[in-house]
Design a protein around this motif. Structure first.
Motif, PDB file in Angstrom:
ATOM      1  N   LEU A  98      47.586 -39.431 -12.786  1.00 17.67           N
ATOM      2  CA  LEU A  98      46.638 -40.077 -11.880  1.00 17.67           C
ATOM      3  C   LEU A  98      45.419 -40.584 -12.651  1.00 17.67           C
ATOM      4  N   LEU A  99      45.066 -41.855 -12.415  1.00 17.78           N
ATOM      5  CA  LEU A  99      43.858 -42.433 -13.011  1.00 17.78           C
ATOM      6  C   LEU A  99      42.756 -42.432 -11.954  1.00 17.78           C
ATOM      7  N   ASP A 100      41.704 -41.693 -12.222  1.00 19.80           N
ATOM      8  CA  ASP A 100      40.621 -41.516 -11.255  1.00 19.80           C
ATOM      9  C   ASP A 100      39.527 -42.555 -11.494  1.00 19.80           C
ATOM     10  N   PHE A 101      39.554 -43.630 -10.695  1.00 22.63           N
ATOM     11  CA  PHE A 101      38.482 -44.621 -10.696  1.00 22.63           C
ATOM     12  C   PHE A 101      37.517 -44.391  -9.538  1.00 22.63           C
ATOM     13  N   CYS A 102      37.633 -43.237  -8.900  1.00 26.24           N
ATOM     14  CA  CYS A 102      36.790 -42.932  -7.745  1.00 26.24           C
ATOM     15  C   CYS A 102      35.517 -42.217  -8.187  1.00 26.24           C
ATOM     16  N   ALA A 133      24.752 -49.573 -12.534  1.00 26.69           N
ATOM     17  CA  ALA A 133      25.276 -48.214 -12.661  1.00 26.69           C
ATOM     18  C   ALA A 133      26.609 -48.268 -13.410  1.00 26.69           C
ATOM     19  N   ASN A 134      27.374 -47.186 -13.368  1.00 26.39           N
ATOM     20  CA  ASN A 134      28.643 -47.132 -14.097  1.00 26.39           C
ATOM     21  C   ASN A 134      29.835 -47.399 -13.181  1.00 26.39           C
ATOM     22  N   PHE A 135      29.639 -48.304 -12.254  1.00 24.00           N
ATOM     23  CA  PHE A 135      30.693 -48.690 -11.329  1.00 24.00           C
ATOM     24  C   PHE A 135      30.455 -50.128 -10.889  1.00 24.00           C
ATOM     25  N   ILE A 136      31.487 -50.712 -10.290  1.00 26.82           N
ATOM     26  CA  ILE A 136      31.393 -52.065  -9.755  1.00 26.82           C
ATOM     27  C   ILE A 136      31.841 -52.021  -8.300  1.00 26.82           C
ATOM     28  N   MET A 137      31.034 -52.562  -7.414  1.00 25.44           N
ATOM     29  CA  MET A 137      31.419 -52.684  -6.020  1.00 25.44           C
ATOM     30  C   MET A 137      32.105 -54.036  -5.824  1.00 25.44           C
ATOM     31  N   ARG A 175      34.934 -49.354  -4.405  1.00 27.18           N
ATOM     32  CA  ARG A 175      34.079 -49.094  -5.562  1.00 27.18           C
ATOM     33  C   ARG A 175      34.962 -48.641  -6.713  1.00 27.18           C
ATOM     34  N   ILE A 176      34.732 -49.252  -7.872  1.00 24.39           N
ATOM     35  CA  ILE A 176      35.562 -48.986  -9.044  1.00 24.39           C
ATOM     36  C   ILE A 176      34.693 -48.407 -10.153  1.00 24.39           C
TER      37      ILE A 176
END
Length: 602
Positions: free
Chosen positions: A266-270, A537-541, A581-582
């Motif tokens: 599982l790749l956790d991009f959450c 931040a460290n994510f992209i919406m 959100r990624i």
């Protein structure tokens, strides 16, 4: 070809669930494991299925006879199942091994159809189905060469955790040709049972055979499909979150709030962490002290406050460490009896912990806002405190440092506490030194409370570390009295102790992160159905512009590609629109996500 299923065991670790029924009749999402397995095997036109029973064997036969299974089923009873192990169950079925090519399975397995198809359709006659070893696994482990020959069955004495990257776990599904059973397996099975008794495992026979020069046994590495072995209630809980319909699977996995290392591949991009810190040298230093840390008590709260303050260059009397930021947020917010201003959409923990929240729903279509917007909304309202997450989550909105200081000044004039969450501030590239976490600023604004989650930027969510700092002794005292004496563990304490040595590595990791984040934007920009929002931040919406809903995209990513992202469909303040959100991960992981999204949205 035929199948042999070993189903004699008592399943003691499942406790009350197996008191009055065999282990294989335990339900996974309403379906008994044995029913699922038999119906899957029934699709391959096998000559027969041999079921070796034991504990509650009559109940199992009665249940199986009620199923619509077209393949003939043969029962073999193990009358001494209480004192023997699965080697004896297979010994009782040894004559069957000589009748046909055989698929051998254990009855406590649950798997997707493609798992069994892979081993049945493989051209090689004698195979062990194996999966790359994961930290949650237990049981038989093998070493393979480049041609998938089984080089060695590892004993507990041979097993070295530092080498697990090269290990493979047997899935407990095997394929034996009739010739292999006649020339190798059955003779060794008989000899092993007579020499060492019946309280062993049938894999021990394979281990002996693997020592022969001509053992003729290979492995096939699992390529697609999920599987799980159910030994206890924790296994059952995880299996039920995997083997369910696509919508429920996403909901159940999201509702676990972590622990995703238990899910193969599982790749956790959450969840949001730093992909490049801690580095291997930092982790090596923690590993070197691991045994001592695990077997020693951590220091009390005051010592850990001192360590955190030292690392951050702050006054130790004005710092509190928490078991994650959440442990600090709740007592802080609940200390305010009157209204607290909370923005939406934002991190919901603040609104959830506030007795009298006054929500400012950001009105702009792109969810951007400035200090003037906040002041304009709350100007006619009396507040005990105002919460600002900067950069915000999940929008990535950023307010410049000077503007945040002006908000602190505005709040001070109104006798309002400004709670500033800077959990993502280190990921910002908007300006140099964007943080307000300096002793000089804190001393100037006693109404300013700064909170920082160590998990996010420092990449250690498993340590559960958070920091609260404030120059107002009354606020510090109110929160401190709600914290236990030992609220963080020794590993977290050691992280605080050694972090200063790695400051330069940390800032280098953040620079590398900026490059990776830019690359991810470039990977996703060509996807016509995605609107990417700027983020500090460290994510992209991302907004889904047409076609699928955000929930459908999230479910497809999970069920087709084993990728977990954050579905924002039900996020307060974002209703009626389609956002995901990624998180930003490594370049290789980001490429895998981008390819999956392009395929789904093509």
């Amino acid at each position: 070809m035929q199948a042999i299923i070993l189903a004699a065991g008592m399943g003691r670790r499942l406790k009350k669930r197996t008191e009055n029924q065999p282990k294989c009749m335990v339900h996974v999402n309403g379906i008994p494991m044995i029913e699922r397995m038999l119906k899957q095997l029934d699709q391959y036109q096998l000559n027969r299925i041999i079921l070796v029973t034991g504990h509650k064997g009559k109940e199992l036969q009665t249940f199986v006879s009620s199923l619509s299974i077209h393949t003939p089923i043969v029962y073999i009873d193990n009358p001494v199942y209480k004192t023997t192990n699965n080697i004896y169950s297979l010994y009782l079925a040894k004559e069957c091994l000589l009748m046909d090519d055989t698929i051998l399975l254990e009855s406590d397995l649950i798997f997707e159809q493609e798992v069994i198809t892979q081993i049945i359709s493989h051209p090689y006659p004698n195979l062990a189905l194996v999966a790359h070893f994961e930290s949650w696994m237990d049981g038989t482990v093998v070493l393979l060469d480049e041609q998938d020959n089984i080089m060695k069955f590892l004993t507990r004495k041979d097993f070295r955790f530092e080498d697990i990257h090269s290990y493979y776990k047997t899935v407990n599904i095997y394929k034996f040709s009739r010739d292999f059973s006649a020339t190798h397996y059955v003779p060794f099975l008989e000899a092993y049972s007579k020499a060492l008794g019946n309280n062993e495992y049938y894999e021990q026979v394979l281990k002996v055979i693997s020592l022969l020069d001509d053992h003729d046994l290979k492995a096939t590495r699992l390529e697609n499909g999920f599987w799980y072995e159910i030994d206890d209630e924790q296994d059952l809980d995880i299996a039920e979150s995997i083997f369910t319909d696509s919508q429920s699977r996403f909901t159940r996995l999201s509702g676990r709030y972590g622990g995703y290392w238990r899910y193969p591949g599982l790749l956790d991009f959450c969840y949001l962490v730093n992909p490049y810190f801690p580095n291997s040298r930092f982790m090596g230093e923690i590993k070197a002290s691991f045994e001592e840390l695990v077997t020693s008590y951590p220091s009390g709260l005051d010592i850990n406050n001192l360590l955190a303050a030292k690392s951050l260059g702050l006054d130790p009397d004005k710092v509190l460490t928490g078991n994650g930021a959440a442990e600090l947020i709740r007592p802080l917010l609940q200390s305010f009896k009157n209204a607290v201003g909370v923005l939406r959409p934002s991190f919901e923990e603040y609104g959830n912990c506030t007795e009298n929240p006054v929500f400012f729903h950001v009105p702009s279509s792109d969810f951007t806002y400035k200090v003037q917007d906040i002041i304009g909304f709350y100007g006619d309202k009396e507040l005990d405190a105002l919460v600002l997450v900067n950069p915000d989550n999940p929008t990535g909105n950023y307010i410049p440092k000077e503007d945040v200081l002006s908000l602190a000044e505005y709040c001070r004039a109104r006798n309002t506490v400004l709670i500033l969450d800077e959990s993502f501030i280190d990921f910002s590239s908007a300006e140099e030194s964007p943080s307000l976490m300096t002793q000089e600023i804190l001393d100037e604004y006693e109404n300013l409370v700064l909170i920082k989650s160590i998990s996010k930027s420092y990449g250690v969510p498993g340590l559960r570390l958070g920091i609260l700092t404030c120059s107002n002794p009354q606020i510090i005292s109110l929160v401190r009295q709600e914290l236990p004496l030992w609220n963080i563990n020794s590993l977290a304490e050691y992280f605080l102790q050694i972090f200063e040595k790695y400051q330069r590595d940390y800032w280098d990791a953040l620079k590398r992160f900026q490059e990776t984040k830019k690359d991810l934007y470039q990977m996703l920009s060509p996807v016509r159905q995605l609107r990417l929002y700027p983020s500090q931040a460290n994510f992209i919406m991302c907004e889904i512009m047409d076609g699928c809903s955000a929930s459908q995209i999230a479910e497809l990513l999970l069920n087709r590609y084993n990728i977990l992202v954050k579905d924002l469909s039900h996020k307060p303040g974002m209703e009626g629109r389609k956002f995901i959100r990624i998180a930003v991960r490594t370049k290789a992981d980001n490429q895998r996500l981008a390819d999956a999204l392009k395929h789904i949205l093509r």
